[in-house]
Each structure stands twice: as C-alpha cells, then as structure tokens.
Design an enzyme around this catalytic site. Structure first.
Site, mmCIF file in Angstrom:
data_model
loop_
_atom_site.group_PDB
_atom_site.id
_atom_site.type_symbol
_atom_site.label_atom_id
_atom_site.label_comp_id
_atom_site.label_asym_id
_atom_site.label_seq_id
_atom_site.Cartn_x
_atom_site.Cartn_y
_atom_site.Cartn_z
ATOM 1 N N LYS A 22 51.820 -7.004 -114.735
ATOM 2 C CA LYS A 22 52.193 -5.642 -114.318
ATOM 3 C C LYS A 22 53.405 -5.691 -113.379
ATOM 4 C CE LYS A 22 49.950 -3.607 -110.766
ATOM 5 N NZ LYS A 22 50.779 -3.079 -109.676
ATOM 6 N N ASN A 23 53.333 -6.549 -112.356
ATOM 7 C CA ASN A 23 54.381 -6.512 -111.330
ATOM 8 C C ASN A 23 55.697 -7.132 -111.773
ATOM 9 O OD1 ASN A 23 52.630 -5.090 -109.781
ATOM 10 N ND2 ASN A 23 51.969 -6.846 -108.551
ATOM 11 N N CYS A 117 49.721 2.683 -103.994
ATOM 12 C CA CYS A 117 48.449 2.385 -103.322
ATOM 13 C C CYS A 117 48.602 2.513 -101.805
ATOM 14 C CB CYS A 117 48.005 0.958 -103.630
ATOM 15 S SG CYS A 117 47.520 0.741 -105.330
ATOM 16 N N ARG A 122 53.802 1.365 -95.517
ATOM 17 C CA ARG A 122 54.502 0.512 -96.489
ATOM 18 C C ARG A 122 56.007 0.793 -96.349
ATOM 19 N NH1 ARG A 122 51.273 0.081 -102.170
ATOM 20 N NH2 ARG A 122 52.617 -1.751 -102.398
ATOM 21 N N ASP A 305 46.464 -9.554 -103.661
ATOM 22 C CA ASP A 305 45.954 -8.713 -104.754
ATOM 23 C C ASP A 305 44.649 -9.236 -105.341
ATOM 24 O OD1 ASP A 305 49.300 -7.964 -106.035
ATOM 25 O OD2 ASP A 305 48.167 -7.238 -104.303
ATOM 26 N N ARG A 397 45.664 1.791 -113.926
ATOM 27 C CA ARG A 397 47.076 1.569 -113.589
ATOM 28 C C ARG A 397 47.474 0.123 -113.834
ATOM 29 N NH1 ARG A 397 48.479 3.034 -107.690
ATOM 30 N NH2 ARG A 397 50.386 2.068 -108.455
#
Ligand code: EPZ
Length: 428
Positions: A22-23, A117, A122, A305, A397
């Site tokens: 995903k990232n 999130c 952040r 994560d 997601r």
C-alpha cells in the site's frame, strides 16, 4: 456501513498470497505525474486508499485507467494544474505526495493539508523544510499548502526526524531539480526503495535508498515506464500474527524475506516457528505465547504499523510485556476496544503495559484506524464467542480481500450489513 462478524477458535491453515505494498503504491501513483509519458503500474493492491489517490489524479484531468484490478495505466499528458478537491484530499494522508510531485513537475503546487489515520499530531514541517532548502517558497493559507519556486536547485537536506513522507516528498521534488540533492537521515523503508526504483525506471538518477543518505542527480526529462510494486510487508506481518494467534500453520506467499526480518524475529521471540522458503514463509505456533518487549522504530527496526497486531499476541502471553510506540504520539486507541474483549493493558503516553490473560472474549468493537482494525480481527479470530467489528472501512483502506483471504485459511469470518444484530443471549 457493513461490519465483520468473526466466530473465533479456528486454527488458520493453508496458503495466503500477499498483494502489492500500500505505502509503495501511494507514493508511486503520484510520482507518475512527473512525466508526460504513460506509466503502467502492476501489483497494485485493490484497496480504497489506492482508489482515492487515483481519483485525486483524475480530478486533475490525469487519465487513470484500470487495466485489471491490480494494474493501473496512468497518462498525465493533459494534466490540469489545479488544487485537487478537498473532499478527496482530506481523506488520505498520502495526498501530500501531490505537493512533491507537482513541485517536481511544475515548480509549483497547491494542495489542501492532508487527512488520514489519527495518531495525534502529524506535522509536515520536514516536508516543507525540504522544499524550502531546494529553493521553494511556501505558505499555508486557508488549509491549503502553496509551494512554488523559480527553479529547484539541488542541495543537502538533513531531516530532523526520520520521516518516510518527507523523504519521499523531497525525492519527488528533487528528481528534476538542477544539480545534486543529498537527503541525510533519510527513511530506509522498503517503499522508499521501491519509489526510487520506479523513478529510476523513468530515467531518474536516485542512489542510496535503503541507507540514511540518498543522492539524487536532477535530470531534465522523465519517460513513461512499466513497473511492478513490491509485496506489502505489513500485510504479510498481519497474517503472520494471525497464524500465531490461532496456533495455526500457514504459508504466506509473494513476500520478500528481507523486509520481514524484524517482524519474524519478534514473532519467534513470542513463540512462533518461521521457516523461510523460496518466495514464501511458513508460520506455525504450537506452544504457549511468551511475553516480550517491543519498541517501534523506523526501518529496519520493528515497524510501528505492526504494533497493534503484535499487542494482541502479547495480551495472550503469560507475564508482563512493555510496548514503546516511539514513532507516533498516540497509536494506542485500539487498546480501549481490546479491553472490551478482556485484554489487560494500561497506557501511559507512548508506553503500554500488557498483562497477559488466558483468553479474550468476543463482543462488539469498532476499528479506530487501519492497523487497529487488523488487530481487532486477530483478536476476534482467537476469541471465544462472536466478535462484531464496526467501521471496517478503515480496514478496507489497506487490506485487499482480507475477509476472503482469511476464509481461505479456515477463519469463520463474514461481512454483514450494518443492520446485523448479534443473537440475543439465551435466557438463563
Ligand atoms: C508513513 O506515514 C506511513 N504512511 C505510515 O503507515 C507509517 O506509520 C509511517 O510512515 C511510519 O513508518 C504512508 O506511507 C502513507 P513519517 P508518514 O513521516 O510518512 C514525525 C499505515 O498504517 N514527522 O515517517 O506520515 C511524525 O509525527 C500508515 O500504513 C515530523 O515530525 O510518517 C512521526 O512521529 C499509518 N515532521 C514520525 O515523524 C514531519 O514533517 C514518522 O512520521 C513528518 C513526520
């Protein structure tokens, strides 16, 4: 909004195939607007975050075509320089990669501050520091970040904190800058390396990713390319943790063992047996779980994560474990939900103290973010009774077909409509 219903107790057995990272996808898709050529990107996970970032490009008149569910063809030839829609941008943190990509292509960008999130503050100060060091001016006005430069000039940028996002955004803006850009104290995650490989396949000159010093020689022109994304180390780690939680035996295919070293080491400390095969690993666990301490760190340390998922295992390990979440200010929102299932965890700032309990029991819980949702699934798989997880859009997601993949290895899990009500307890 639908829910997952899990009846725990089944050992997971069989094979799971891991999708694209995903990232990596969330960085590579925006990077494709650095060229006028067509980029075909394969092994993209079919998840809502990817649809979102693709829609943000489409909102700027970039032609994004789904060749199949895991391949996108992106043609930015007719891109319009505009501020992408707030309604899209506010829903995903990775939207800020549009700043680096638009700055890299047009020497100007205007993007709403991101969403994503909620783990506490952040900031994006390191991203902005990088842009400024390259010669850009920025101002935040009405929630929009405006950045522009006459010309981006390569220089040395020292990141005050190891930041994946800032490292990636500076790479995106520097690939076409004049001269040499050096990023010191850079993030070393596999998805940073994957982005560099993608950019180099377009004709960029990015060296040193995977170390804390990245050197980027600016080039004038980038061409379209065809590229396949690396497997997702966190998706793999999540299924590894599920195998351990249920004392199962699963083979996890399409992985890069090197990316899983920190996760493998911790799961073995907790009691897992992990066998490395060619492009897969076999995870089994036949004994009591053992307590241990966790400190999340930038790669190659234990990934933040995976912190919620591993904490479920520690909840079931005899003794006391300490979890130090050193990356995010507040990544323990899932603890409240685990407590409802019988976990004994106390949180003080960035530290949680986990007292192992004999078992967790199913109940109604809600996913507070992506990895918290994954942790609740693992907790449900190992709990007695029925666990109902709400807000599963968080989970969708980042996990392609998680319900189907878990069913494929024997989990009793189903997706139900939001109207689902658990059967009433039998009258005493
Ligand atoms: C990326 O977020 C990931 N998201 C996160 O994964 C992951 O948790 C994180 O990296 C760390 O690995 C994506 O790739 C889309 P950071 P990012 O910048 O880039 C501080 C998931 O579950 N910081 O590396 O936003 C920051 O506050 C998601 O897949 C600054 O101080 O993370 C944090 O404490 C959740 N100033 C630390 O650095 C800045 O300008 C690491 O953040 C930027 C960051």
């Amino acid at each position: 909004m639908s829910k997952y219903v899990i009846v725990g107790g089944n050992k997971l057995q069989g094979k799971v195939s891991i999708g694209g990272a995903k990232n990596a996808a969330l960085a590579i898709i925006p990077a494709s607007i650095l060229t006028d050529g067509v980029c075909t990107i394969k092994n993209i996970p079919n998840i809502s975050d990817v649809s979102l970032i693709a829609n943000i490009l489409a909102d700027m008149n970039v032609n994004v075509r789904m060749v199949n569910k895991n391949t996108l063809e992106i043609n930015p030839k007719n891109i319009i320089r505009k501020t992408p829609s707030y309604d899209l941008v506010r829903r995903i943190r990775a939207s800020y990669y549009l700043l680096g990509a638009l700055l890299g292509r047009f020497c100007s960008a205007s993007v709403y501050l991101p969403g994503g999130c909620n783990f506490g503050v952040r900031p994006i100060d390191q991203h902005l520091k990088g842009f400024a060091r390259l010669g850009a001016n920025y101002k935040i006005d009405g929630g929009i970040v405006n950045v522009e430069a006459k010309q981006l000039i390569g220089t040395t940028i020292y990141l005050d904190v190891v930041s994946v996002g800032a490292t990636i955004n500076i790479m995106l803006s520097a690939v076409k800058a004049e001269g040499l850009t050096v990023i010191e104290n850079a993030a070393k995650e596999p998805h940073v390396v994957d982005l560099a490989n993608f950019l180099n396949s377009m004709g960029a000159d990015v060296r040193g990713t995977g170390t804390d010093v990245i050197k980027i020689h600016g080039v004038k022109f980038l061409k379209g390319t065809s590229y396949s994304i690396i497997p997702d180390q966190i998706e793999a780690g999540t299924y590894m943790a599920a195998a351990v939680a249920t004392k199962g035996d699963i083979i996890i295919k399409n992985i890069i063992p090197k990316h899983l070293e920190a996760i493998k080491s911790k799961l073995e400390e907790i009691g897992a047996k992990i066998e490395e095969l060619e492009e897969s690993i076999r995870v089994t666990c036949n004994n009591e779980l053992t307590r241990c301490n966790i400190k999340t760190m930038p790669h190659p340390g234990f990934p933040t994560d995976m912190q919620p998922q591993i904490s479920v295992l520690l909840s079931l390990a005899k003794g006391t474990s300490i979890v130090n979440e050193s990356v995010w200010d507040n990544r323990f929102r899932y603890v409240e939900e685990l407590r409802r299932m019988g976990a004994n965890i106390s949180v003080d700032g960035k530290i949680s103290v986990v007292e192992g309990v004999d078992r967790l029991t199913g109940t109604l819980v809600k996913a507070t973010d992506l990895r918290a949702g994954a942790a609740l699934i693992i907790a449900g798989l190992t709990s007695s009774g029925e666990t109902i997880i709400e807000n599963i859009d968080h989970i969708d997601r980042g996990y392609e077909n998680i319900c189907k993949k878990l069913k494929g290895v024997g989990a009793n899990i189903k997706e139900v409509s939001e109207k689902y009500q658990p059967p009433l307890p039998k009258a005493l």
